[in-house]
Design an enzyme around this catalytic site. Sequence first.
Site, PDB file in Angstrom:
ATOM      1  N   HIS A   1      19.007   0.926  -3.250  1.00 26.20           N
ATOM      2  CA  HIS A   1      17.591   1.155  -2.967  1.00 26.20           C
ATOM      3  C   HIS A   1      16.918  -0.131  -2.475  1.00 26.20           C
ATOM      4  CE1 HIS A   1      13.714   3.207  -3.347  1.00 26.20           C
ATOM      5  NE2 HIS A   1      13.255   2.054  -3.782  1.00 26.20           N
TER       6      HIS A   1
ATOM      7  N   CYS B   1       0.825  -1.215   0.000  1.00 27.02           N
ATOM      8  CA  CYS B   1       0.000   0.000   0.000  1.00 27.02           C
ATOM      9  C   CYS B   1       0.853   1.257   0.000  1.00 27.02           C
ATOM     10  CB  CYS B   1      -1.006  -0.016   1.135  1.00 27.02           C
ATOM     11  SG  CYS B   1      -0.246  -0.267   2.730  1.00 27.02           S
TER      12      CYS B   1
END
Lengths: 270, 430
Positions: B98, B49
């Site tokens: 990342h 989400c």
Amino acid sequence: MMLKIALVAYLLSTIFCLFYFVSPKKSLGRAYLTSAVAGFLFHTWAIVSNYLEAGHIPVTSFKEGMSFFSWTIILVFLIIEYRYKILILGSFIIPLAFIALLYPALAGHEIKALTPLLQSSWLGVHVTLAFLGDASFALASALSIMYLLQERQLKSHKFGATFRKLPALEVLDSINHRIITIGFLLLTLGIITGALWARATLGSYIQGDPREIWSLITWVIYAALVHFRLTIGWRGRKSAIMAIAGFAVLVFAFLAINTFMSSYHYPGRF
Amino acid sequence: MGIFLVGLSHKTAPVELREKISFSEEAIPEGLDKLRAQSIRENIILSTCNRVEILGQCENSGKGIDVVKNFLATEHSVPLTDLEPHLYIREGDEAIRHIFRVASSLDSMMVGEPQILGQFKNAFTIASEAKATGIILNRLMHKAFSVAKRVKTETGIARSAVSISYAAVELAKKIFDDLTDKTVMLIGAGEMCELAARHLMQNGARKMLVTNRTYSRAVELAQEFNGSAIRFENFSESLIRTDIIISSTGAPHYILHHHDVKEVIHQRRNKPIFMIDIAVPRDLDPEINKIDNVYLYDIDNLQAVVDTNIEERLKEAEKADGIVVQEVRTFGRWLSSLEVTPMIVLLRERMEQIRQEELNRTLPRLNGISEKEKKAIESMSTAIINKVLHGPLKALKSGNPEEKETLMEVLREIFRLEGSPEKDRNEKKR
């Protein structure tokens, strides 16, 4: 020689555990514990070989007494550490064991013949009990300092680096209670055996020796501590402060008697 | 061969866009296939989400990035021009960094939150079941998981409570240690105090007393917590057997005063009480905290605990970034060793293929072995391959150019390796 090696190990342990006190690194905790165990083994070796050489337990001079005291402190510490796994406990007690061993390890070692007065199998029993009692009180005062530290953090709502490492208040309080009860029993037995021994060799239970007087004073303090906990629920901060005070009296008595007063408890003195 | 990443997260895109771009778990395998059909050799889609990220590996990462961008836009029917400003693009070491940071929960909304690693593992499982990953991304992901583990054990980013209700539990455990024999009293109601009560129960507290000005509400809540209801007029009588109080009434004045608690503590023979006052205006007289063995926290005190914990997490996150940088370097070295000799890729792929075939043949025949044993067999087979390859790879990497030529010739011959990895894959497809 063994004593010097033990001293070095305790020194290392002291350094590690003081660093552990401020650093979150668990490896420091393991390092201090390992060096303490190593030191303890050498220390035991030293005491056993002294015993074999002299034919009696080496506790008949101030020096030997300090060394034995240091040894019992580490012994009791290791038992508690093994049982409860409170790694930070060492930071509060190892330095004391190290300091106690400083003088005995650095001063030269000589064996004196025992005065006839002390040539008795009572010696080992009486002294071991008394010292184990004292060591228990030393550990109790360390746990009490930890309690006060943790209590202050929780009360003031301000938390330092030790908050996470220190155990819960109830844990500290209950171990403290247990160890004081055990220490009190040992001290009581120590006093009883001392009295019986005195009666057997000197004719009466009590000689009025300063060491005896101070032992009774300490005994009263700890008796009060145990008693009030059972009757009116004296626990937490109050009993922690009492435990520290009790140990302070004990240390004071131990040092003062050996420095200023004459006592047949340490005939050789220095 | 280039690793790249295209994504958007709570830091770059509003929730309206994130929900449009997100993938349902069922849609992911198809998406992976579509991308692989467009020259992306390996890929993984992570969709939560808070973020959607596509990690890919292909010959030309510039081209791959364009493919993924267009794929995101067309797949979710969002014009690329609307999407592009919210996307971040990482290539090479930056992409690896990342991935490591995301897996270690350094890029999360709440640094150190534990869910992301599970979501990440799940995304990897889906991709590897869809056969969308190969040696590079497999290795990258396993490395990412181990970096996450290292960060978690070596830094304190996930150590302390960062919500009021967890902070309350943490404090309770520093007073009582074991909560199983403790009684909790809930005074009043409210989301936060119910949450705190629930956390305390999850951590062992069994007995729950509930009181409320409206008795029926107390009964209701008591049922929910499997506790017992007490009439509000009589609640102070039960304080003697209460170890933890959570108070959150709408009362305009204190409901418990210094002298009340002093009496209670005396009757409890000094057994400690932990009091949590979530109400505003406060329910419990702050003077109470002066009593020995009583620990009173109001909402601001708890918030302060949370704030320091968050600060601590951020500080620990810096340490974690150091670990990440270090690990990116290690991984980069491994990657460039691959680039030097595509031969190594071929060799590894060939070995991996053999390994998989043998595993597929053997494992189903071993009835009744546990997951753990299966894992052990798998890791043993990997270890064998690595040991076998160690010598040849070392020779490949270190020898002089001429020797390398001969070596490669020999290797190609004895392991029956053909062409470039690309060609090899195409052949397999056929």
